[in-house]
Motif scaffolding. Structure first.
Motif, PDB file in Angstrom:
ATOM      1  N   GLU A   1       3.759  19.474  -6.161  1.00 39.77           N
ATOM      2  CA  GLU A   1       5.099  19.504  -7.064  1.00 39.77           C
ATOM      3  C   GLU A   1       5.885  18.313  -7.355  1.00 39.77           C
ATOM      4  O   GLU A   1       6.493  17.924  -8.150  1.00 39.77           O
ATOM      5  CB  GLU A   1       5.834  20.720  -6.425  1.00 39.77           C
ATOM      6  N   VAL A   2       5.647  17.536  -6.142  1.00 39.41           N
ATOM      7  CA  VAL A   2       6.523  16.038  -6.152  1.00 39.41           C
ATOM      8  C   VAL A   2       5.830  15.371  -7.496  1.00 39.41           C
ATOM      9  O   VAL A   2       6.540  14.701  -8.293  1.00 39.41           O
ATOM     10  CB  VAL A   2       6.637  15.459  -5.243  1.00 39.41           C
ATOM     11  N   VAL A   3       4.676  15.509  -7.362  1.00 39.62           N
ATOM     12  CA  VAL A   3       3.672  14.600  -8.376  1.00 39.62           C
ATOM     13  C   VAL A   3       4.250  15.129  -9.980  1.00 39.62           C
ATOM     14  O   VAL A   3       4.512  14.247 -10.930  1.00 39.62           O
ATOM     15  CB  VAL A   3       2.235  14.835  -8.330  1.00 39.62           C
ATOM     16  N   ALA A   4       4.237  16.439  -9.950  1.00 38.21           N
ATOM     17  CA  ALA A   4       4.966  17.028 -11.287  1.00 38.21           C
ATOM     18  C   ALA A   4       6.230  16.678 -11.447  1.00 38.21           C
ATOM     19  O   ALA A   4       6.587  16.397 -12.727  1.00 38.21           O
ATOM     20  CB  ALA A   4       4.789  18.651 -11.164  1.00 38.21           C
ATOM     21  N   THR A   5       6.991  16.425 -10.624  1.00 33.49           N
ATOM     22  CA  THR A   5       8.604  15.979 -10.971  1.00 33.49           C
ATOM     23  C   THR A   5       8.321  14.468 -11.631  1.00 33.49           C
ATOM     24  O   THR A   5       9.041  14.301 -12.314  1.00 33.49           O
ATOM     25  CB  THR A   5       9.443  15.983  -9.683  1.00 33.49           C
ATOM     26  N   PHE A   6       7.650  13.683 -10.865  1.00 31.43           N
ATOM     27  CA  PHE A   6       7.387  12.238 -11.433  1.00 31.43           C
ATOM     28  C   PHE A   6       6.824  12.176 -12.727  1.00 31.43           C
ATOM     29  O   PHE A   6       7.250  11.702 -14.066  1.00 31.43           O
ATOM     30  CB  PHE A   6       6.343  11.463 -10.550  1.00 31.43           C
ATOM     31  N   ARG A   7       5.778  13.280 -13.030  1.00 38.34           N
ATOM     32  CA  ARG A   7       5.046  13.401 -14.416  1.00 38.34           C
ATOM     33  C   ARG A   7       6.015  13.735 -15.618  1.00 38.34           C
ATOM     34  O   ARG A   7       6.220  13.523 -16.586  1.00 38.34           O
ATOM     35  CB  ARG A   7       4.036  14.451 -14.185  1.00 38.34           C
ATOM     36  N   ASN A   8       7.040  14.739 -15.053  1.00 37.23           N
ATOM     37  CA  ASN A   8       7.993  15.223 -16.041  1.00 37.23           C
ATOM     38  C   ASN A   8       9.281  14.588 -16.366  1.00 37.23           C
ATOM     39  O   ASN A   8       9.930  14.596 -17.106  1.00 37.23           O
ATOM     40  CB  ASN A   8       8.397  16.833 -15.642  1.00 37.23           C
ATOM     41  N   TYR A   9       9.814  13.743 -15.155  1.00 41.84           N
ATOM     42  CA  TYR A   9      11.043  13.126 -15.253  1.00 41.84           C
ATOM     43  C   TYR A   9      11.110  11.727 -15.125  1.00 41.84           C
ATOM     44  O   TYR A   9      12.106  11.065 -15.221  1.00 41.84           O
ATOM     45  CB  TYR A   9      11.826  13.921 -14.231  1.00 41.84           C
ATOM     46  N   TYR A  10      10.021  10.892 -14.435  1.00 40.81           N
ATOM     47  CA  TYR A  10      10.094   9.622 -14.274  1.00 40.81           C
ATOM     48  C   TYR A  10       9.731   8.769 -15.286  1.00 40.81           C
ATOM     49  O   TYR A  10       8.202   8.766 -15.521  1.00 40.81           O
ATOM     50  CB  TYR A  10       9.330   9.384 -12.965  1.00 40.81           C
ATOM     51  N   GLY A  11      10.453   8.008 -16.024  1.00 38.58           N
ATOM     52  CA  GLY A  11      10.049   7.145 -17.164  1.00 38.58           C
ATOM     53  C   GLY A  11       8.710   6.696 -17.040  1.00 38.58           C
ATOM     54  O   GLY A  11       7.613   6.820 -18.080  1.00 38.58           O
ATOM     55  N   PRO A  12       8.314   5.756 -16.025  1.00 41.16           N
ATOM     56  CA  PRO A  12       7.094   4.985 -16.175  1.00 41.16           C
ATOM     57  C   PRO A  12       6.030   5.954 -15.953  1.00 41.16           C
ATOM     58  O   PRO A  12       4.682   5.458 -16.502  1.00 41.16           O
ATOM     59  CB  PRO A  12       7.249   4.122 -14.896  1.00 41.16           C
ATOM     60  N   THR A  13       5.872   7.199 -15.214  1.00 42.69           N
ATOM     61  CA  THR A  13       4.845   8.037 -14.986  1.00 42.69           C
ATOM     62  C   THR A  13       4.780   8.822 -16.284  1.00 42.69           C
ATOM     63  O   THR A  13       3.723   9.208 -16.713  1.00 42.69           O
ATOM     64  CB  THR A  13       5.127   8.853 -13.849  1.00 42.69           C
TER      65      THR A  13
ATOM     66  N   PRO B   1       0.626  -1.169  -0.001  1.00 41.37           N
ATOM     67  CA  PRO B   1       0.056   0.048   0.018  1.00 41.37           C
ATOM     68  C   PRO B   1       0.835   1.371   0.004  1.00 41.37           C
ATOM     69  O   PRO B   1       0.156   2.351  -0.003  1.00 41.37           O
ATOM     70  CB  PRO B   1      -0.658  -0.044   1.387  1.00 41.37           C
ATOM     71  N   THR B   2       2.141   1.332   0.142  1.00 42.55           N
ATOM     72  CA  THR B   2       2.849   2.411   0.283  1.00 42.55           C
ATOM     73  C   THR B   2       3.242   3.000  -1.160  1.00 42.55           C
ATOM     74  O   THR B   2       2.982   2.568  -2.326  1.00 42.55           O
ATOM     75  CB  THR B   2       4.305   2.296   1.098  1.00 42.55           C
ATOM     76  N   LEU B   3       4.079   4.043  -1.211  1.00 47.47           N
ATOM     77  CA  LEU B   3       4.030   4.925  -2.339  1.00 47.47           C
ATOM     78  C   LEU B   3       4.549   4.410  -3.624  1.00 47.47           C
ATOM     79  O   LEU B   3       3.760   4.470  -4.594  1.00 47.47           O
ATOM     80  CB  LEU B   3       4.996   6.243  -1.884  1.00 47.47           C
ATOM     81  N   VAL B   4       5.878   3.798  -3.794  1.00 44.27           N
ATOM     82  CA  VAL B   4       6.402   3.486  -5.108  1.00 44.27           C
ATOM     83  C   VAL B   4       5.363   2.379  -5.872  1.00 44.27           C
ATOM     84  O   VAL B   4       5.232   2.510  -6.951  1.00 44.27           O
ATOM     85  CB  VAL B   4       7.679   3.241  -4.964  1.00 44.27           C
ATOM     86  N   ALA B   5       4.992   1.168  -4.730  1.00 40.14           N
ATOM     87  CA  ALA B   5       4.284   0.301  -5.561  1.00 40.14           C
ATOM     88  C   ALA B   5       2.821   0.975  -5.945  1.00 40.14           C
ATOM     89  O   ALA B   5       2.341   0.432  -7.259  1.00 40.14           O
ATOM     90  CB  ALA B   5       3.750  -0.650  -4.388  1.00 40.14           C
ATOM     91  N   GLN B   6       2.541   1.882  -5.426  1.00 39.09           N
ATOM     92  CA  GLN B   6       1.168   2.554  -5.844  1.00 39.09           C
ATOM     93  C   GLN B   6       1.153   3.294  -6.981  1.00 39.09           C
ATOM     94  O   GLN B   6       0.464   3.272  -7.872  1.00 39.09           O
ATOM     95  CB  GLN B   6       0.426   3.192  -4.725  1.00 39.09           C
TER      96      GLN B   6
ATOM     97  N   ALA C   1      -5.070  13.614 -10.674  1.00 41.30           N
ATOM     98  CA  ALA C   1      -5.901  13.733  -9.502  1.00 41.30           C
ATOM     99  C   ALA C   1      -5.436  12.383  -8.657  1.00 41.30           C
ATOM    100  O   ALA C   1      -5.569  12.483  -7.419  1.00 41.30           O
ATOM    101  CB  ALA C   1      -7.206  13.815  -9.475  1.00 41.30           C
ATOM    102  N   GLU C   2      -5.569  11.100  -9.127  1.00 39.15           N
ATOM    103  CA  GLU C   2      -5.179  10.235  -8.642  1.00 39.15           C
ATOM    104  C   GLU C   2      -3.882   9.953  -7.806  1.00 39.15           C
ATOM    105  O   GLU C   2      -3.853   9.626  -6.700  1.00 39.15           O
ATOM    106  CB  GLU C   2      -5.225   9.015  -9.568  1.00 39.15           C
ATOM    107  N   LEU C   3      -2.834  10.401  -8.432  1.00 39.36           N
ATOM    108  CA  LEU C   3      -1.423  10.460  -8.028  1.00 39.36           C
ATOM    109  C   LEU C   3      -1.399  11.672  -7.003  1.00 39.36           C
ATOM    110  O   LEU C   3      -0.708  11.417  -5.795  1.00 39.36           O
ATOM    111  CB  LEU C   3      -0.331  10.933  -9.023  1.00 39.36           C
ATOM    112  N   GLU C   4      -2.095  12.755  -7.144  1.00 36.59           N
ATOM    113  CA  GLU C   4      -2.025  13.627  -6.097  1.00 36.59           C
ATOM    114  C   GLU C   4      -2.850  13.401  -4.769  1.00 36.59           C
ATOM    115  O   GLU C   4      -2.316  13.268  -3.646  1.00 36.59           O
ATOM    116  CB  GLU C   4      -2.741  14.912  -6.461  1.00 36.59           C
TER     117      GLU C   4
END
Ligand SMILES: C[S@@+](CC[C@H](N)C(=O)[O-])C[C@H]1O[C@@H](n2cnc3c(N)ncnc32)[C@H](O)[C@@H]1O
Length: 268
Positions: free
Chosen positions: A209-221, A145-150, A239-242
């Protein structure tokens, strides 16, 4: 084009790794490193674990499939004056450029789990480890249930179906799968042990803003948002990620989110 390489070169994982440094250092402190040990950090990124290992005196080689992360790692090593640390390109599924039985410790924290052909990955990690040496992997756990797996679950449910024969990286978080891979590589089962551990993602900025970082820089996202844009599901995914990041954040003035992972040790 190698899709695995393209995925990790697409973004810039250094932007996320900035928030993982404290946990990287803490994990390395637990490894009992001493001077002159030869360490391979596989899927090293820009050195979240390779840098602190070198700072403790080990002779460290970081191997990563992404050329941009290899360059970033070498720039960090140079800036820190670490002459006992270097990074080079390589694929955890096929480490042909590395000789047998070279390393006292092979560490791979959320790295080799992303390589294709997991049985080959286990075989290669065993091959390059000295007899009497160790392999330590940190792997995200499916359905945790924690962050990265989700994040990975939400991202993959928004991405196109993977090609035939694709083995999910998350299977590296299942003890039975890990045992099967390393026993096939010749390691007796009693030499494989497991612990649950925690990594913390810490940023000075708020969760959105961290969600934005994942959206802009993390390949899978990034891939998930691209797929979502074709059916106008981007806002829903955002919205789901936020919601996920907000719910898991433990900081009042920035973002600090713990994530559980499986830490496994193989005694060669
Ligand atoms: C989630 S990042 C973790 C990076 C680093 N270990 C850290 O903790 O900051 C995953 C890393 O694995 C690398 N990687 C993915 N597939 C790989 C492969 N087949 N061989 C080597 N590295 C790979 C990626 O390029 C990326 O640097």
């Amino acid at each position: 084009m190698n899709a695995n390489k393209a995925l990790w070169e697409k973004g810039d994982f250094t932007r996320l790794a900035e928030g993982m440094r404290e946990s990287g250092e803490e994990l390395v402190r637990k490894l009992g490193l001493t001077d002159r040990l030869r360490v391979l950090d596989l899927g090293s990124g820009d050195g979240t674990t390779a840098v602190p290992a070198a700072q403790l005196g080990a002779e460290v080689l970081g191997v990563d499939i992404a050329s941009n992360l290899v360059a970033a790692g070498n720039a960090r090593a140079e800036a820190l004056g670490l002459t006992n640390l270097r990074f080079q390109e390589g694929d955890a599924s096929d480490l042909h450029e590395l000789d047998d039985e070279q390393f006292d410790l092979v560490v791979s924290i959320f790295g080799a789990m992303f390589a294709p052909k997991p049985f080959d990955v286990a075989k290669e990690m065993v091959r390059v480890t000295k007899p009497g040496g160790r392999i330590v992997m940190g792997n995200w756990i499916p359905n945790d249930p924690t962050l990265v797996a989700q994040i990975l679950k939400i991202s993959s449910s928004s991405s196109p179906p993977p090609p035939d024969g694709f083995v999910s990286p998350m299977t590296w978080g299942v003890e039975e799968e890990v045992i099967e891979r390393f026993t096939q590589a010749g390691v007796p089962e009693e030499r494989i042990s497991f612990e649950r551990d925690t990594y913390r993602f810490t940023y000075p900025t708020p969760p959105a803003e961290v969600v934005a970082t994942f959206r802009n820089y993390y390949g899978p996202t990034m891939n998930a948002f691209e797929a979502a844009s074709s059916n106008e599901r981007e806002a829903e995914l955002q919205a789901e990620l936020e919601t996920l990041f907000d719910e898991q954040n433990t900081s009042d003035d920035g973002t600090s989110i713990p994530a559980t992972f499986l830490r496994l040790t193989v005694e060669r």
